[in-house]
Design a protein around this motif. Structure first.
Motif, PDB file in Angstrom:
ATOM      1  N   VAL A 113      -5.529  -0.610   6.136  1.00  0.00           N
ATOM      2  CA  VAL A 113      -4.507  -0.293   5.128  1.00  0.00           C
ATOM      3  C   VAL A 113      -5.048  -0.508   3.717  1.00  0.00           C
ATOM      4  O   VAL A 113      -4.643   0.200   2.800  1.00  0.00           O
ATOM      5  N   GLY A 114      -5.952  -1.450   3.543  1.00  0.00           N
ATOM      6  CA  GLY A 114      -6.570  -1.648   2.226  1.00  0.00           C
ATOM      7  C   GLY A 114      -7.429  -0.455   1.824  1.00  0.00           C
ATOM      8  O   GLY A 114      -7.507  -0.085   0.650  1.00  0.00           O
ATOM      9  N   GLU A 115      -8.070   0.172   2.816  1.00  0.00           N
ATOM     10  CA  GLU A 115      -8.853   1.386   2.556  1.00  0.00           C
ATOM     11  C   GLU A 115      -7.915   2.550   2.267  1.00  0.00           C
ATOM     12  O   GLU A 115      -8.164   3.355   1.361  1.00  0.00           O
ATOM     13  N   SER A 173       2.944  -2.289   1.120  1.00  0.00           N
ATOM     14  CA  SER A 173       4.007  -1.301   1.310  1.00  0.00           C
ATOM     15  C   SER A 173       3.810  -0.515   2.598  1.00  0.00           C
ATOM     16  O   SER A 173       4.778  -0.179   3.289  1.00  0.00           O
ATOM     17  N   PHE A 174       2.559  -0.233   2.950  1.00  0.00           N
ATOM     18  CA  PHE A 174       2.288   0.485   4.199  1.00  0.00           C
ATOM     19  C   PHE A 174       2.565  -0.406   5.405  1.00  0.00           C
ATOM     20  O   PHE A 174       3.110   0.039   6.407  1.00  0.00           O
ATOM     21  N   ARG A 175       2.189  -1.684   5.287  1.00  0.00           N
ATOM     22  CA  ARG A 175       2.496  -2.636   6.363  1.00  0.00           C
ATOM     23  C   ARG A 175       4.001  -2.716   6.585  1.00  0.00           C
ATOM     24  O   ARG A 175       4.493  -2.653   7.706  1.00  0.00           O
ATOM     25  N   LYS A 176       4.717  -2.858   5.484  1.00  0.00           N
ATOM     26  CA  LYS A 176       6.178  -2.966   5.559  1.00  0.00           C
ATOM     27  C   LYS A 176       6.784  -1.714   6.189  1.00  0.00           C
ATOM     28  O   LYS A 176       7.666  -1.805   7.040  1.00  0.00           O
ATOM     29  N   ARG A 177       6.304  -0.547   5.810  1.00  0.00           N
ATOM     30  CA  ARG A 177       6.839   0.693   6.390  1.00  0.00           C
ATOM     31  C   ARG A 177       6.572   0.734   7.890  1.00  0.00           C
ATOM     32  O   ARG A 177       7.444   1.110   8.673  1.00  0.00           O
TER      33      ARG A 177
END
Length: 166
Positions: A25-27, A116-120
């Motif tokens: 997700v960091g990438e 934000s991607f983790r949360k989604r």
């Protein structure tokens, strides 16, 4: 993935891209349009979002901040990923939603961060009534899926996902 398909907003498309490529997700959060070679169908992973900490002048409080490092987590993380037609279509949809951004994933001209991607992803798991899955689980899933395909030798998967040989 049905929940993602029902509402193809930029965050849901990011989840799609995560599943399609197996990137961290960091990438994902650090991807720029210049990283895509549309003609050759490749994605260059060359930077990563990180969280760093600093202390106030009294050394009493730690404050975190998010930054983009112009290098990847490890040397071998700097890699090219071959893109499928489906992944190229996902990227076209992202481009339609964010045609002028520097980064692939922006809203109102601000880069969307990895959290934000983790949360989604967590929200989608809750909506689907399934156990919460982390983005790292997505990477493991992607590796397992590739191993079941005859065209992906083990070493290629390790290189693609930047993981130790399975």
């Amino acid at each position: 993935m049905e929940l993602v398909d029902k509402k193809p907003d930029i965050r849901n498309l990011a989840i799609h891209l995560c599943f399609q490529t197996g990137v961290r997700v960091g990438e994902l959060a650090a991807l720029k349009w210049e990283d895509i070679d549309w003609e050759n169908g490749t994605l260059h992973i060359q930077r990563i979002e990180t969280r760093a900490f600093s202390q106030d002048t009294n050394n009493t409080k730690k404050k975190s901040y998010i930054t983009i490092k112009e290098r990847t987590k490890t040397e071998s993380s700097n890699r090219y990923i071959d893109l499928t037609d489906l992944t190229l279509e996902t990227l076209r949809q992202i481009k339609e939603l964010n045609p002028d951004g520097e980064y692939l994933f922006e809203e109102k001209h601000r880069r969307i961060n990895a959290h934000s991607f983790r949360k989604r992803l967590y929200d989608l798991c809750a909506q689907a009534n399934i156990e919460r899955k982390s983005p790292h689980c997505v990477r493991r899933y992607e590796a397992s899926k590739m191993l079941s395909m005859p065209k992906f030798p083990e070493g290629d998967i390790s290189f693609l996902l930047d993981i130790p040989a399975i």
